[in-house]
Design a protein around this motif. Structure first.
Motif, PDB file in Angstrom:
ATOM      1  N   MET A 443       0.822  -1.205   0.000  1.00 53.86           N
ATOM      2  CA  MET A 443       0.000   0.000   0.000  1.00 53.86           C
ATOM      3  C   MET A 443       0.861   1.263   0.000  1.00 53.86           C
ATOM      4  O   MET A 443       0.576   2.221  -0.729  1.00 53.86           O
ATOM      5  N   ILE A 444       1.914   1.280   0.802  1.00 57.13           N
ATOM      6  CA  ILE A 444       2.796   2.446   0.866  1.00 57.13           C
ATOM      7  C   ILE A 444       3.455   2.693  -0.479  1.00 57.13           C
ATOM      8  O   ILE A 444       3.459   3.810  -1.001  1.00 57.13           O
ATOM      9  N   ASP A 445       4.035   1.643  -1.045  1.00 59.77           N
ATOM     10  CA  ASP A 445       4.804   1.786  -2.273  1.00 59.77           C
ATOM     11  C   ASP A 445       3.921   2.254  -3.432  1.00 59.77           C
ATOM     12  O   ASP A 445       4.241   3.226  -4.121  1.00 59.77           O
ATOM     13  N   ILE A 446       2.819   1.555  -3.635  1.00 58.93           N
ATOM     14  CA  ILE A 446       1.909   1.932  -4.721  1.00 58.93           C
ATOM     15  C   ILE A 446       1.225   3.249  -4.389  1.00 58.93           C
ATOM     16  O   ILE A 446       1.062   4.119  -5.253  1.00 58.93           O
ATOM     17  N   GLY A 447       0.828   3.413  -3.129  1.00 58.55           N
ATOM     18  CA  GLY A 447       0.114   4.626  -2.727  1.00 58.55           C
ATOM     19  C   GLY A 447       0.910   5.884  -2.949  1.00 58.55           C
ATOM     20  O   GLY A 447       0.411   6.853  -3.534  1.00 58.55           O
ATOM     21  N   VAL A 448       2.162   5.899  -2.501  1.00 56.64           N
ATOM     22  CA  VAL A 448       2.995   7.100  -2.640  1.00 56.64           C
ATOM     23  C   VAL A 448       3.346   7.364  -4.093  1.00 56.64           C
ATOM     24  O   VAL A 448       3.194   8.481  -4.598  1.00 56.64           O
ATOM     25  N   HIS A 449       3.840   6.346  -4.782  1.00 56.33           N
ATOM     26  CA  HIS A 449       4.366   6.574  -6.132  1.00 56.33           C
ATOM     27  C   HIS A 449       3.267   6.855  -7.154  1.00 56.33           C
ATOM     28  O   HIS A 449       3.522   7.506  -8.174  1.00 56.33           O
TER      29      HIS A 449
END
Length: 544
Positions: A443-449
């Motif tokens: 979630m963090i990786d896809i969410g931020v980028h």
């Protein structure tokens, strides 16, 4: 393992030539694999270096295509067999993606806190022998090349910057700190066994200090504070790590659903442990429980070795598999990682614990599952199967090719194989903490980028929100957490490979069992094929 009677093919020989040519161009890869004669050398990371690698990759693809064309018209000993056809497919997948990276200039701009030239140079010395006088002469030779390697790296970064391709401030700041640490009086370079007043050590340290200054004065002022790479670039990175196009939005939603299930299970477990469903409260109480506490790095290493020894007695392993070594990494990032054996298996596979300065207390309830991940039945077992299958896997397939979803997915899957250990509720909480972290990473990786809307719909994902989200979803110490967050921001697409690869392994295992394979048969069959995209692995396991 059953000894293969297959003779090496023309394609195998072509791949071996490629690997040895690549070792000439990229000496740190030679060190990693264990190819002799290059430990005293160091690539310069200049644009010309990356062009040489790309040219050799193009030549290999052309050779594979030519060999395949000639074998289709006759039925003789030079024809591709099933192993060759799979090798060719994996080669095209990996090399075409890497060439796309080169074409887009991604390699020239590469700078982050975990996987870029600074870390490659620094970490290469950890794999070099340090026993004989000749060993230290070789270390001296490689170290003498650090100034020119960093000069070439600056040339690549400058060329990328001229095109507007620059890493974010966050990554530049992290690498500045790493370079400054390497340039200080108490540097990792002082720990390699060379005399304290060695001129080559002082010159290398000065070169890293110069690199830090250049990054600060020349590159940093041009950098953006935006960590997001955007959907198009992110899709490219995701393909590199997974070997296929990903449904990014679907993956994000799957991770959100699984994360909630994991949190719910942790709350139930906390209630069983302490009659309170506070997961954070359970973490704190477990950290104060002496049953799960180790004091000092010597005891930590002793514990790591004992866990791997115990697991090796109960998990089916190849008879020829060597023991896994354990060591402390001086980088101090807080991360735990594994370096595979050399191709000849003379240099052992090693679990490294990068202990932050001053940390003397370690919590086994949280870290047991990480030992499974990095050692047995995780990466060490995984790499050993490939290295031992020398009849079917050429040197490129067994020691160079790496698909992150396959590799990290297996290691996360391996954590759950140790059911007996997880009967202890504290260790069960640690397993769920590990799973929760890997789901949060997606979630963090896809969410931020991709700048997605945050889960509660109150804003857009950014690094500040990601740090709070990460803190809420892991028992990780603050020093480790900061490194992890920088890693996600600077290495897009890699972090989701753990949970998404794990999902693929679970799905494939269930299909294999439905076909009549036992779980042990499935593991042996799948791992002996080496690393590859998971859809290719599924085809091989389910259709043969």
């Amino acid at each position: 393992m059953t000894e293969s009677t297959r003779e090496p093919s023309l394609l195998d020989a072509t791949c071996e030539d490629f690997v040895y040519d690549l070792a000439d161009i990229c000496p740190t890869l030679a060190t990693q694999i264990g190819i002799d004669g290059h430990d005293g050398e160091l690539q310069d990371f200049s644009p010309e270096y990356y062009d040489r690698v790309a040219d050799r990759m193009r030549d290999l693809i052309a050779d594979v295509d030519a060999l395949n064309d000639t074998t289709d018209t006759s039925d003789d000993e030079d024809d591709f067999d099933d192993v060759d056809h799979l090798t060719a497919a994996i080669l095209r997948d990996r090399l075409c993606t890497e060439l796309d990276f080169h074409h887009r200039g991604e390699l020239l701009r590469q700078l982050n806190n975990i996987e870029s030239p600074i870390q490659t140079i620094r970490d290469s010395f950890a794999l070099m022998p340090k026993v004989t006088e000749e060993d230290f002469e070789v270390i001296t030779a490689r170290m003498s090349r650090i100034p020119s390697a960093l000069a070439g790296y600056r040339e690549s970064l400058s060329e990328a910057a001229a095109q507007g391709d620059i890493a974010s401030h966050r990554q530049i700041d992290a690498v500045i700190s790493q370079c400054e640490a390497l340039g200080e009086t108490d540097s990792q370079l002082d720990e390699l066994g060379l005399p304290a007043d060695s001129p080559v050590v002082e010159e290398a340290k000065a070169a890293f200090a110069k690199m830090a200054d250049w990054l600060s004065t020349e590159l940093s002022p041009k950098a953006s504070h935006d960590d997001a790479v955007g959907r198009e670039r992110y899709q490219l990175f995701a393909e590199l790590f997974h070997g296929r196009n990903l449904d990014l939005d679907g993956s994000y939603e799957w991770a959100a659903e699984e994360l909630q299930k994991t949190v719910d299970e942790q709350k139930q477990l906390a209630k069983k442990l302490y009659d309170d469903d506070s997961v954070a409260g359970a973490y704190r109480r477990l950290n104060h429980d002496e049953r799960y506490t180790i004091h000092g790095t010597d005891k930590l290493l002793e514990w790591m070795r004992s866990v791997n020894d115990d697991v090796a007695k109960v998990v089916p392993i190849p008879a020829e598999m060597p023991a896994v070594e354990c060591d402390i990494d001086r980088a101090g990032s807080g991360g735990i990682f594994y370096t595979p054996p050399s191709d000849d298996m003379i240099r052992p596979g090693t679990m490294w614990w990068s202990v932050p300065e001053g940390q003397e207390t370690f919590h086994t309830w949280q870290e047991l599952t990480t030992v499974f991940h990095e050692g047995i039945p995780g990466h060490h077992l995984q790499h050993s199967y490939g290295l031992l299958n020398r009849g079917e896997l050429n040197i490129w397939r067994r020691s160079v090719c790496w698909n992150a979803a396959h590799g990290e997915g297996w290691a996360l899957y391996a954590e759950e194989l140790m059911d007996g250990y997880h009967d202890d509720l504290g260790y069960r909480m640690g397993l769920l903490d590990s799973k929760r972290l890997r789901l949060a990473r997606v979630m963090i990786d896809i969410g931020v980028h991709l700048k997605k809307t945050t889960p509660e719909g109150s804003g857009i994902w950014d690094a500040q929100y990601a740090k709070a989200f990460l803190r809420d979803n892991t028992a990780m110490a603050e020093a480790n957490l900061a490194f992890e967050l920088d890693r996600y921001m600077g290495w897009p697409g890699q972090a989701p490979s753990y949970a998404l690869g794990y999902k693929d392994w679970i799905d494939l295992r269930d299909q294999a069992l439905a076909l009549g394979l036992t779980q042990d048969q499935f593991h042996a069959k799948a791992l002996s094929l080496g690393s590859m995209p998971m859809d290719m692995l599924a085809h091989e396991v389910l259709n043969h």
